[in-house]
Design an enzyme around this catalytic site. Structure first.
Site, PDB file in Angstrom:
ATOM      1  N   ILE A  12      -4.715 -14.267  15.813  1.00 18.23           N
ATOM      2  CA  ILE A  12      -5.711 -13.194  15.661  1.00 18.23           C
ATOM      3  C   ILE A  12      -6.996 -13.757  15.051  1.00 18.23           C
ATOM      4  CG2 ILE A  12      -6.164 -10.967  14.548  1.00 18.23           C
ATOM      5  CD1 ILE A  12      -3.028 -10.538  14.709  1.00 18.23           C
ATOM      6  N   LYS A  84       4.663 -14.416   9.393  1.00 18.25           N
ATOM      7  CA  LYS A  84       4.732 -13.106  10.056  1.00 18.25           C
ATOM      8  C   LYS A  84       6.017 -12.812  10.834  1.00 18.25           C
ATOM      9  CE  LYS A  84       2.673 -14.648  14.351  1.00 18.25           C
ATOM     10  NZ  LYS A  84       1.869 -14.390  15.512  1.00 18.25           N
ATOM     11  N   SER A 124      -0.074  -4.328   8.600  1.00 20.44           N
ATOM     12  CA  SER A 124       0.760  -4.159   9.793  1.00 20.44           C
ATOM     13  C   SER A 124       1.344  -2.759   9.844  1.00 20.44           C
ATOM     14  CB  SER A 124       1.901  -5.183   9.725  1.00 20.44           C
ATOM     15  OG  SER A 124       2.880  -4.894  10.689  1.00 20.44           O
ATOM     16  N   THR A 126       4.170  -2.220  10.433  1.00 24.24           N
ATOM     17  CA  THR A 126       5.506  -2.369   9.836  1.00 24.24           C
ATOM     18  C   THR A 126       5.608  -1.668   8.478  1.00 24.24           C
ATOM     19  OG1 THR A 126       5.551  -4.506  10.885  1.00 24.24           O
ATOM     20  CG2 THR A 126       7.232  -4.135   9.276  1.00 24.24           C
ATOM     21  N   TYR A 148       9.165  -8.813   5.128  1.00 19.63           N
ATOM     22  CA  TYR A 148       7.791  -8.998   5.639  1.00 19.63           C
ATOM     23  C   TYR A 148       6.973  -7.717   5.438  1.00 19.63           C
ATOM     24  CZ  TYR A 148       4.029  -9.128   9.097  1.00 19.63           C
ATOM     25  OH  TYR A 148       2.808  -9.039   9.717  1.00 19.63           O
ATOM     26  N   LYS A 152       3.623  -6.832   2.942  1.00 23.23           N
ATOM     27  CA  LYS A 152       2.353  -6.208   3.350  1.00 23.23           C
ATOM     28  C   LYS A 152       2.059  -4.994   2.477  1.00 23.23           C
ATOM     29  CE  LYS A 152       1.111  -8.804   6.858  1.00 23.23           C
ATOM     30  NZ  LYS A 152       0.043  -9.784   6.647  1.00 23.23           N
TER      31      LYS A 152
END
Ligand code: NAD
Ligand code: WQD
Length: 333
Positions: A12, A84, A124, A126, A148, A152
């Site tokens: 990204i 990630k 994210s 997530t 993960y 975040k």
């Protein structure tokens, strides 16, 4: 503006670097190359014909990072550096907390010492966890189901606390959905080290003969064709979202969350069909059991980004697949 991209050699970050350089910003990348290749720098320079600065370093090296921030006269940071892989985060949670959470603390400290307070953070979808309703909006409760995702969320919480304690901070947490696609030049794209987990890089490895076929993880979900549905967003649309957030932050202090997704969802078979159309290839595949932890479907309500940032995903699933095909084809040679 002079902008530092931590993790800017990655998937990204490299696309965001291209967009920023092409819109007149001075880009400096800070990356330890743990999941990227040094050749990406030349590729970014080839696409943009711009001089892109690069420092090889770990975000946990606070002093080195602060030195770069000062020396390069950085005005804003986009923080993409992080590990990630969701599955790996359950096997190596401490490595993930050390890299992602500790790395973010180190970055904030470096920014404080250099007197910089504008930050865009790669968060994210997530963070939401199992959907209570869909589409997820930014007010949906956050209850991530893996280390993960918890990394975040902890970083987001820390950034919110920071912005409350010091009103000068201007922070955006961008909650990406499923980034896919590649730059139209075919020179940069997703190029993970080791075995990929995400759908498009797996398809890439099947095309390149590294994997014999694609395993489709389940066709017995409660979706029209039984396969999982996701909100795939073109990586160049995502790059535009970073620029829009940076511009908007200039007059909007505080800490703000934004979903960056297309607002639509597509199944694994939809994506496979569009990829086959774009490439003219047949991708060998078979259905296997569900992957543990996978959700049947999720997608974004991205109205907040449209209303406040003036940003909206524009590219279609066909654009996504044709750009991915261009990248996969060029990386094959
Ligand atoms: P990527 O692995 O391609 O890029 C991350 C970059 O960060 C790599 O170049 C890596 O070398 C670097 N890096 C990692 N740890 C570092 C450290 N301690 N110090 C310096 N550099 C470090 O990943 P990406 O897909 O480009 O993701 C970028 C960010 O976006 C990550 O924070 C990721 O969690 C987040 N994100 C990605 C997705 C996705 O599906 N790709 C979705 C949501 C959020
Ligand atoms: C997409 C669909 C799979 C591989 C992950 C993270 C998320 C975010 C994006 C970082 C699902 C199916 C996949 C394969 C398959 N990343 N699939 N065969 O799991 O939606 O999201 O990446 O923040 O946090 O969880 O993405 O690309 O792995 O899967 O059938 O070999 O493709 O079951 O339905 P996912 P994905």
């Amino acid at each position: 503006m002079n902008i530092l991209l931590t993790g800017g050699m990655g998937y990204i970050g490299s696309h965001t670097a291209v967009l920023l350089a092409n819109t007149g910003h001075q880009v400096h990348i800070y990356d330890n190359l743990c999941n990227s290749s040094p050749s990406t720098l030349e590729r970014i320079q080839k696409i943009t014909s711009k001089d892109i600065g690069f420092t090889e370093g770990d975000v946990r090296d606070t002093e080195k990072l602060a030195d770069v921030l000062r020396k390069e006269k950085i005005g804003a940071v986009i923080h993409l550096a992080g590990l990630k892989a969701v599955g790996e985060s359950s096997q190596k949670p401490i490595e993930y907390y050390a890299n992602n959470v500790q790395g973010s603390i180190s970055l904030i400290q470096a920014m404080q010492s250099a007197g910089i307070n504008t930050l865009v953070f790669s968060s994210s979808a997530t963070v939401y966890g199992d959907p209570i309703y869909l589409p997820y909006d930014e007010e949906h409760p956050t209850k991530p189901t893996n280390p993960y995702g918890r990394n975040k969320l902890q970083i987001e919480d820390m950034l919110r606390d920071l912005s409350v304690s010091d009103k000068e901070w201007k922070i955006s947490c961008l909650r990406y959905f499923n980034p896919v696609g590649a730059h139209e030049s075919g020179h940069i794209g997703e190029d993970p080290n080791g075995i990929p987990n995400n759908l498009m890089p797996v398809i890439g490895q099947v095309v390149n003969g590294i994997l014999p076929s694609l395993n489709i993880f389940g066709n017995d979900y409660d979706t029209p064709d039984g396969t999982g549905k996701r909100d795939y967003i073109h990586v160049m649309d995502l790059a535009e979202g970073h620029l829009a957030a940076l511009v908007w932050l200039q007059s909007n202090p505080g800490c703000h969350n934004f979903n960056l997704g297309s607002g639509d969802s597509y199944s694994v078979l939809d994506l496979l069909y569009h990829f086959e159309q774009a490439s003219g290839l047949k991708i060998p595949h078979q259905v296997v059991g569900r992957r543990p932890g996978d959700l049947p479907e999720y997608y974004a309500k991205a109205d907040k980004a449209e209303k406040l940032l003036g940003w909206k995903a524009k590219k279609t699933l066909s654009d996504i697949c044709s750009s991915s095909w261009l990248w996969i084809k060029s990386s094959k040679n």
